[in-house]
Design a protein around this motif. Structure first.
Motif, PDB file in Angstrom:
ATOM      1  N   ASN A 226       0.843  -1.191   0.000  1.00  0.00           N
ATOM      2  CA  ASN A 226       0.000   0.000   0.000  1.00  0.00           C
ATOM      3  C   ASN A 226       0.881   1.245   0.000  1.00  0.00           C
ATOM      4  O   ASN A 226       2.112   1.164  -0.128  1.00  0.00           O
ATOM      5  N   SER A 227       0.276   2.399   0.132  1.00  0.00           N
ATOM      6  CA  SER A 227       1.018   3.660   0.037  1.00  0.00           C
ATOM      7  C   SER A 227       2.041   3.830   1.160  1.00  0.00           C
ATOM      8  O   SER A 227       2.968   4.639   1.036  1.00  0.00           O
ATOM      9  N   LYS A 228       1.887   3.080   2.241  1.00  0.00           N
ATOM     10  CA  LYS A 228       2.827   3.157   3.358  1.00  0.00           C
ATOM     11  C   LYS A 228       3.925   2.091   3.264  1.00  0.00           C
ATOM     12  O   LYS A 228       4.759   1.969   4.152  1.00  0.00           O
ATOM     13  N   GLY A 229       3.897   1.308   2.184  1.00  0.00           N
ATOM     14  CA  GLY A 229       4.896   0.280   2.009  1.00  0.00           C
ATOM     15  C   GLY A 229       4.605  -1.018   2.726  1.00  0.00           C
ATOM     16  O   GLY A 229       5.473  -1.877   2.878  1.00  0.00           O
ATOM     17  N   GLU A 230       3.366  -1.196   3.164  1.00  0.00           N
ATOM     18  CA  GLU A 230       2.971  -2.395   3.888  1.00  0.00           C
ATOM     19  C   GLU A 230       2.342  -3.394   2.925  1.00  0.00           C
ATOM     20  O   GLU A 230       1.509  -3.039   2.094  1.00  0.00           O
ATOM     21  N   TYR A 231       2.741  -4.664   3.022  1.00  0.00           N
ATOM     22  CA  TYR A 231       2.166  -5.685   2.148  1.00  0.00           C
ATOM     23  C   TYR A 231       0.723  -5.958   2.547  1.00  0.00           C
ATOM     24  O   TYR A 231       0.439  -6.394   3.655  1.00  0.00           O
ATOM     25  N   LYS A 232      -0.177  -5.710   1.573  1.00  0.00           N
ATOM     26  CA  LYS A 232      -1.596  -5.854   1.847  1.00  0.00           C
ATOM     27  C   LYS A 232      -2.312  -6.760   0.845  1.00  0.00           C
ATOM     28  O   LYS A 232      -3.467  -7.106   1.057  1.00  0.00           O
ATOM     29  N   ALA A 233      -1.665  -7.100  -0.254  1.00  0.00           N
ATOM     30  CA  ALA A 233      -2.310  -7.910  -1.292  1.00  0.00           C
ATOM     31  C   ALA A 233      -1.382  -9.036  -1.725  1.00  0.00           C
ATOM     32  O   ALA A 233      -0.164  -8.921  -1.639  1.00  0.00           O
ATOM     33  N   VAL A 234      -1.981 -10.112  -2.193  1.00  0.00           N
ATOM     34  CA  VAL A 234      -1.221 -11.229  -2.751  1.00  0.00           C
ATOM     35  C   VAL A 234      -1.510 -11.288  -4.244  1.00  0.00           C
ATOM     36  O   VAL A 234      -2.577 -11.738  -4.666  1.00  0.00           O
ATOM     37  N   PRO A 235      -0.586 -10.839  -5.080  1.00  0.00           N
ATOM     38  CA  PRO A 235      -0.781 -10.867  -6.531  1.00  0.00           C
ATOM     39  C   PRO A 235      -0.495 -12.256  -7.080  1.00  0.00           C
ATOM     40  O   PRO A 235       0.633 -12.589  -7.431  1.00  0.00           O
ATOM     41  N   TYR A 236      -1.525 -13.083  -7.151  1.00  0.00           N
ATOM     42  CA  TYR A 236      -1.337 -14.493  -7.505  1.00  0.00           C
ATOM     43  C   TYR A 236      -1.345 -14.728  -9.011  1.00  0.00           C
ATOM     44  O   TYR A 236      -0.908 -15.776  -9.491  1.00  0.00           O
ATOM     45  N   ASN A 237      -1.855 -13.770  -9.771  1.00  0.00           N
ATOM     46  CA  ASN A 237      -1.991 -13.907 -11.219  1.00  0.00           C
ATOM     47  C   ASN A 237      -1.283 -12.746 -11.905  1.00  0.00           C
ATOM     48  O   ASN A 237      -1.410 -11.594 -11.473  1.00  0.00           O
ATOM     49  N   ILE A 415      -4.834 -18.794   0.488  1.00  0.00           N
ATOM     50  CA  ILE A 415      -3.791 -18.003  -0.160  1.00  0.00           C
ATOM     51  C   ILE A 415      -2.536 -18.841  -0.404  1.00  0.00           C
ATOM     52  O   ILE A 415      -1.931 -18.771  -1.475  1.00  0.00           O
ATOM     53  N   LEU A 416      -2.139 -19.649   0.580  1.00  0.00           N
ATOM     54  CA  LEU A 416      -0.979 -20.514   0.377  1.00  0.00           C
ATOM     55  C   LEU A 416      -1.207 -21.478  -0.775  1.00  0.00           C
ATOM     56  O   LEU A 416      -0.315 -21.726  -1.587  1.00  0.00           O
ATOM     57  N   SER A 417      -2.410 -22.016  -0.851  1.00  0.00           N
ATOM     58  CA  SER A 417      -2.741 -22.944  -1.929  1.00  0.00           C
ATOM     59  C   SER A 417      -2.710 -22.247  -3.286  1.00  0.00           C
ATOM     60  O   SER A 417      -2.220 -22.806  -4.265  1.00  0.00           O
ATOM     61  N   SER A 418      -3.217 -21.025  -3.342  1.00  0.00           N
ATOM     62  CA  SER A 418      -3.385 -20.322  -4.620  1.00  0.00           C
ATOM     63  C   SER A 418      -2.120 -19.651  -5.124  1.00  0.00           C
ATOM     64  O   SER A 418      -1.890 -19.581  -6.336  1.00  0.00           O
ATOM     65  N   ALA A 419      -1.290 -19.158  -4.213  1.00  0.00           N
ATOM     66  CA  ALA A 419      -0.179 -18.306  -4.631  1.00  0.00           C
ATOM     67  C   ALA A 419       1.204 -18.805  -4.246  1.00  0.00           C
ATOM     68  O   ALA A 419       2.197 -18.199  -4.645  1.00  0.00           O
ATOM     69  N   PHE A 420       1.287 -19.907  -3.496  1.00  0.00           N
ATOM     70  CA  PHE A 420       2.588 -20.375  -3.028  1.00  0.00           C
ATOM     71  C   PHE A 420       2.840 -21.864  -3.264  1.00  0.00           C
ATOM     72  O   PHE A 420       3.959 -22.320  -3.086  1.00  0.00           O
ATOM     73  N   ASN A 421       1.836 -22.598  -3.624  1.00  0.00           N
ATOM     74  CA  ASN A 421       1.980 -24.032  -3.840  1.00  0.00           C
ATOM     75  C   ASN A 421       2.316 -24.291  -5.305  1.00  0.00           C
ATOM     76  O   ASN A 421       1.500 -24.044  -6.196  1.00  0.00           O
ATOM     77  N   SER A 422       3.519 -24.802  -5.579  1.00  0.00           N
ATOM     78  CA  SER A 422       4.000 -24.961  -6.951  1.00  0.00           C
ATOM     79  C   SER A 422       3.090 -25.860  -7.782  1.00  0.00           C
ATOM     80  O   SER A 422       2.778 -25.548  -8.936  1.00  0.00           O
ATOM     81  N   ASP A 423       2.670 -26.981  -7.221  1.00  0.00           N
ATOM     82  CA  ASP A 423       1.814 -27.900  -7.972  1.00  0.00           C
ATOM     83  C   ASP A 423       0.489 -27.242  -8.337  1.00  0.00           C
ATOM     84  O   ASP A 423      -0.009 -27.396  -9.464  1.00  0.00           O
ATOM     85  N   ASN A 424      -0.082 -26.516  -7.390  1.00  0.00           N
ATOM     86  CA  ASN A 424      -1.348 -25.855  -7.662  1.00  0.00           C
ATOM     87  C   ASN A 424      -1.189 -24.738  -8.687  1.00  0.00           C
ATOM     88  O   ASN A 424      -2.087 -24.493  -9.500  1.00  0.00           O
ATOM     89  N   MET A 425      -0.052 -24.054  -8.633  1.00  0.00           N
ATOM     90  CA  MET A 425       0.167 -22.995  -9.615  1.00  0.00           C
ATOM     91  C   MET A 425       0.315 -23.558 -11.022  1.00  0.00           C
ATOM     92  O   MET A 425      -0.105 -22.938 -12.005  1.00  0.00           O
ATOM     93  N   LYS A 426       0.884 -24.739 -11.144  1.00  0.00           N
ATOM     94  CA  LYS A 426       0.974 -25.382 -12.458  1.00  0.00           C
ATOM     95  C   LYS A 426      -0.413 -25.784 -12.949  1.00  0.00           C
ATOM     96  O   LYS A 426      -0.733 -25.639 -14.133  1.00  0.00           O
ATOM     97  N   LYS A 427      -1.242 -26.288 -12.038  1.00  0.00           N
ATOM     98  CA  LYS A 427      -2.623 -26.603 -12.409  1.00  0.00           C
ATOM     99  C   LYS A 427      -3.362 -25.336 -12.820  1.00  0.00           C
ATOM    100  O   LYS A 427      -4.150 -25.339 -13.780  1.00  0.00           O
ATOM    101  N   TYR A 428      -3.115 -24.275 -12.098  1.00  0.00           N
ATOM    102  CA  TYR A 428      -3.757 -22.993 -12.393  1.00  0.00           C
ATOM    103  C   TYR A 428      -3.367 -22.517 -13.788  1.00  0.00           C
ATOM    104  O   TYR A 428      -4.194 -22.004 -14.539  1.00  0.00           O
ATOM    105  N   ALA A 429      -2.099 -22.693 -14.157  1.00  0.00           N
ATOM    106  CA  ALA A 429      -1.643 -22.300 -15.490  1.00  0.00           C
ATOM    107  C   ALA A 429      -2.382 -23.081 -16.572  1.00  0.00           C
ATOM    108  O   ALA A 429      -2.721 -22.541 -17.627  1.00  0.00           O
ATOM    109  N   ARG A 430      -2.659 -24.337 -16.280  1.00  0.00           N
ATOM    110  CA  ARG A 430      -3.344 -25.167 -17.277  1.00  0.00           C
ATOM    111  C   ARG A 430      -4.843 -24.905 -17.321  1.00  0.00           C
ATOM    112  O   ARG A 430      -5.543 -25.499 -18.135  1.00  0.00           O
ATOM    113  N   SER A 431      -5.322 -24.030 -16.463  1.00  0.00           N
ATOM    114  CA  SER A 431      -6.728 -23.622 -16.530  1.00  0.00           C
ATOM    115  C   SER A 431      -6.834 -22.221 -17.120  1.00  0.00           C
ATOM    116  O   SER A 431      -7.704 -21.439 -16.761  1.00  0.00           O
TER     117      SER A 431
END
Length: 526
Positions: A226-237, A415-431
């Motif tokens: 955010n504007s204060k430099g604090e992590y507030k969002a997970v950019p998964y895509n 969030i861990l499943s969607s943005a940090f799990n390598s196997d799930n991210m590969k599945k996500y790419a194939r969707s």
């Protein structure tokens, strides 16, 4: 030198020192019939992702620590990596409430988004339920609910609108006190919520740190703050951009016969403008290099400007005039079409051979009804892709957690499943998506294991995933504000209308730009 996959007796500090000097891309496009990416395994590319960088050094350090403390014969480096021991991603097998300071124990976990396209695959990967079953059960009512790891019922709020219009709907939901735990945003308007502590929880409250996000593309880490430099969002895509072009026309007018040579011909904005003028001149003004002013501006404006000062004063840099002058010159000579982006004429220009190039986002390659497919499918096999004059992004999605959630454990797990799990991210790419992880995408690009057959045929088999992946690595963002999207929209509108069509002086045009921006954004001052 052959690098044996066992570092016993090797100076780990020496290896780390060598690896940490530079981040070197290992990919190079070949010119064979398949136009695939050649990723040769070389000394230093420990995880074979095509790059020598700090990730490789981190794996070596982890493996060294493992071999120094393990009893008996240690596993090989290959097995160590295959087991995921060398990664820095948070593991979804951790207790779901670890380091979570938000409330837990709620009986319903609610996710909100503008449609179910994204949510279907994310929930499917998280729960292990087939994507089609997810769709059916999300809309079936309470008879057969999908449940989170905590046992909470998963509820989905479908706004059923475009992503660009979602902000207003979210405002209504929050104003009405709706129970939203996690919601999707786009980077163009996410800061509005990230700067509001009542609507966005810091990632630290979920036990997620900057170190955990090290696999994400650097530009997205800027967008996650955010504007204060604090992590507030997970950019998964991520949605990096590139430039597609008619390879036969490029060879005819520019004498280039490969994507590498085309990139050399348009690799910066000066070269791009020069090539556009050459094409127009040689074609008698019948062929434009660029699809639209808006397309050029989408790339040019990405991360370039710091429009707003700390005291909310509007300050436009000289680069705005530089773009306006280039745009006017190309408009007048025919180097860019006069078509409005998203109009029928815009895509028809590609179909009819009146325009040889388009600025394109990665998301447009995943659907056969996209504007890229419409513009190019009539000349299948005659198009190619390269980065273009500048790396840029065009879209992307974030996950934000409502600090009022009573399902903090499920929010973390999702969030861990969607943005940090390598196997799930590969599945996500194939969707039909592109996950925000440089290692995962580099592997997918190297393998060339995922592509839409229709777009692959249009590009004559070229590995377009690799082009987008490399583009994402090079995107640079100086600074951004919640006003940028509207400011950039007003700038290109006034450049086209005032400076080009009405032939106003730049000073008059600049006055109109400033007035229009301050009218649309009354919080700003000139």
């Amino acid at each position: 030198m052959n690098f044996k996959r066992n570092i016993t007796g090797i100076s780990v500090l020496g290896i780390i020192g060598a690896l940490s000097l530079t981040a070197v891309p290992m990919f190079s496009n070949t010119e064979n019939s398949a136009n695939t990416v050649n990723a040769t395994s070389k000394y230093g590319d420990i995880n074979s992702d095509g790059y020598i960088n700090a990730v490789d050094a981190s794996i070596i350090l982890s493996y060294y620590a493992y071999t120094s403390t393990t009893k008996g014969t240690p596993m090989t480096l290959e097995k160590f990596i295959a087991n995921g021991s060398g990664t820095t991603e948070p593991t979804t097998s951790e207790p779901s409430n670890k380091n979570v300071s938000l409330k837990t124990g709620g009986d319903t976990f609610t996710i909100a988004a503008w449609n179910h396209d994204e949510i279907t695959s994310l929930i499917s990967n998280w729960t292990g339920i087939d994507a089609q079953d997810v769709i059916e059960r999300m809309y079936s009512g309470a008879d057969d609910p999908i449940t989170a790891p905590s046992g909470a019922k998963i509820n989905f709020v479908n706004l059923n609108i475009s992503g660009a219009s979602a902000s207003e709907k979210y405002d209504e939901l929050f104003n009405n006190g709706e129970d939203i735990d996690v919601y999707l945003t786009e980077p163009y308007w996410a800061l509005k919520y990230m700067d509001n502590d009542e609507l966005s929880a810091p990632l630290s409250s979920l036990g997620i740190t900057e170190k955990d996000m090290s696999g994400m593309y650097p530009y997205t880490l800027q967008l996650a703050k955010n504007s204060k430099g604090e992590y507030k969002a997970v950019p998964y895509n991520v949605c990096p951009g590139a430039f597609i072009y008619r390879s036969d026309i490029a060879e005819k007018y520019l004498g280039v016969d490969s994507p590498e040579k085309m990139q050399a011909a348009i690799g910066d904005w000066s070269l791009f403008a020069s090539s556009a003028k050459t094409i127009s001149e040689k074609s008698g003004g019948k062929m434009a290099l660029a699809d639209s002013l808006a397309g050029m501006w989408q790339a040019y404006s990405c991360g370039r400007f710091d429009h707003v000062t700390s005291d909310n004063k509007l300050e436009l840099s000289s680069d705005v005039k530089a773009f306006a002058d280039m745009a006017k010159e190309l408009w007048e000579c025919g180097g860019v079409t006069k078509n409005h982006q998203w109009s029928d004429e815009w895509t028809q220009a590609g179909q009819k051979g009146q325009c040889m190039g388009y600025f394109v986002p990665s998301w447009a390659f995943f659907y056969d009804d996209s504007f890229v497919y419409d513009a190019t499918n009539k000349q299948s096999g005659k198009w190619s892709i390269c980065t273009g004059p500048q790396s840029y992004y065009w879209g992307g999605n974030d996950l934000i957690v409502n600090p009022s959630t009573d399902n903090g454990d499920d929010a973390r797990s999702f969030i861990l499943s969607s943005a940090f799990n390598s196997d799930n991210m590969k599945k996500y790419a194939r969707s039909n998506n592109m996950p925000n992880n440089s290692t995962v995408n580099a592997q997918l690009a190297k393998d060339n294991s995922y592509h839409k057959i229709s777009m692959s045929e249009i590009l004559n088999g070229q590995n377009y995933y690799s082009v987008f992946e490399q583009s994402a690595r090079s995107i640079d963002i100086k600074k951004y504000s919640p006003y940028d999207d509207k400011i950039n929209s007003d700038i290109i509108e006034q450049i086209k209308d005032s400076y080009i069509k009405r032939n106003q002086t730049w000073d008059d045009t600049l006055t109109e730009i400033n007035d229009k921006i301050c009218e649309d954004l009354p919080d700003l001052k000139q």
